[in-house]
Design an enzyme around this catalytic site. Sequence first.
Site, PDB file in Angstrom:
ATOM      1  CD  GLU A  72     -10.254  13.759  22.900  1.00  0.00           C
ATOM      2  OE1 GLU A  72      -9.867  14.748  22.285  1.00  0.00           O
ATOM      3  OE2 GLU A  72     -10.592  12.707  22.348  1.00  0.00           O
ATOM      4  N   GLY A  99      -9.902  18.205  17.334  1.00  0.00           N
ATOM      5  CA  GLY A  99     -10.306  17.593  16.073  1.00  0.00           C
ATOM      6  C   GLY A  99     -10.605  18.648  15.022  1.00  0.00           C
ATOM      7  CG  ASN A 134      -7.383  12.999  16.193  1.00  0.00           C
ATOM      8  OD1 ASN A 134      -6.998  12.486  15.143  1.00  0.00           O
ATOM      9  ND2 ASN A 134      -8.248  12.402  17.008  1.00  0.00           N
ATOM     10  CE  LYS A 187     -11.653  13.464  16.152  1.00  0.00           C
ATOM     11  NZ  LYS A 187     -12.858  13.569  16.912  1.00  0.00           N
ATOM     12  CB  SER A 204     -16.475  21.224  21.034  1.00  0.00           C
ATOM     13  OG  SER A 204     -17.277  20.205  20.461  1.00  0.00           O
TER      14      SER A 204
HETATM   15  O1  G3H Z   1      -9.228  14.026  19.228  1.00  0.00           O
HETATM   16  C1  G3H Z   1      -9.961  15.026  19.208  1.00  0.00           C
HETATM   17  C2  G3H Z   1     -11.259  14.999  19.798  1.00  0.00           C
HETATM   18  O2  G3H Z   1     -11.977  13.868  19.472  1.00  0.00           O
HETATM   19  C3  G3H Z   1     -12.031  16.271  19.714  1.00  0.00           C
HETATM   20  O3  G3H Z   1     -12.634  16.458  18.473  1.00  0.00           O
HETATM   21  P1  G3H Z   1     -13.388  17.860  18.213  1.00  0.00           P
HETATM   22  O4  G3H Z   1     -12.388  18.938  18.546  1.00  0.00           O
HETATM   23  O5  G3H Z   1     -13.744  17.848  16.761  1.00  0.00           O
HETATM   24  O6  G3H Z   1     -14.556  17.907  19.129  1.00  0.00           O
END
Ligand code: G3H
Length: 252
Positions: A167, A234, A9, A11, A213
């Site tokens: 999550e 992410g 993802n 973002k 994470s």
């Molecule tokens: O969609 C993914 C999650 O929000 C995890 O994000 P992260 O891997 O940066 O903690």
Amino acid sequence: MRKKVIAGNWKMNKVLTEAEQFADNVTDKLPNDDNVEAIVCAPFPFLPSLVEKTKGSRLQVGAQNMHFEDSGAFTGEVSPVMLKDLGVTYVVIGHSERREHFAETDQTVNKKVHAAFNHGLTPIVCVGESLEQREANQTMNHTEQQIKKGLEGLRHDQVADTIIAYEPIWAIGTGKTASSADANEVCAHIRNVVKEMTSGDIAEQVVIQYGGSVKPANIDELLTQSDIDGALVGGASLEAESFQQLVEAGTT
Ligand SMILES: O=C[C@H](O)COP(=O)(O)O
């Protein structure tokens, strides 16, 4: 055996040339293994180019959100019809950042999940508790309510095809990962909720990811857990090499 699904993802990151570079670096290096699915959920402007560049490869393309209506006076929104028309196959629904910053609710999540299936898109439905909820021992109840409301009214075969991403909000982008045992306990609970809503057979088919994470250094341990079938990632999905390592972990 359930397949492993590793979804990046991105973002609100990258520009088009970086997204294209990622696709060029990754598409021909992914493992040729039907037991692992690799998906990248990108910002809307990159989707047409990514769909084009990943054609014939093992990398699938997903969106990070969509509206539940097919079309209409919804300035700034993107519809499931548009995503399907582009060749997008997955869509993230109800990410905690959308719930927090864009007033997404279990009700809008439910409408979007129905809309996704109505248009042949596979939803990746996000659930998870805040730190306050975890400390107040509300994790199980909260995720249960999110699943029940978010998946309400789906046919059993649609529930089976839904990807659920657990999550914990406190683990997103913080470097704090839930211990694999804690994450698995919640994922097992979610599977049990799905069983109550449908049947044991359907619950066994549902793919449940962990997110928060996840990185190459910790994914192996998470994926050895009985009820964790993949990851929604992410930060560690942004670099081609790291994403590739995450997908490789799904083959073991
Ligand atoms: O969609 C993914 C999650 O929000 C995890 O994000 P992260 O891997 O940066 O903690």
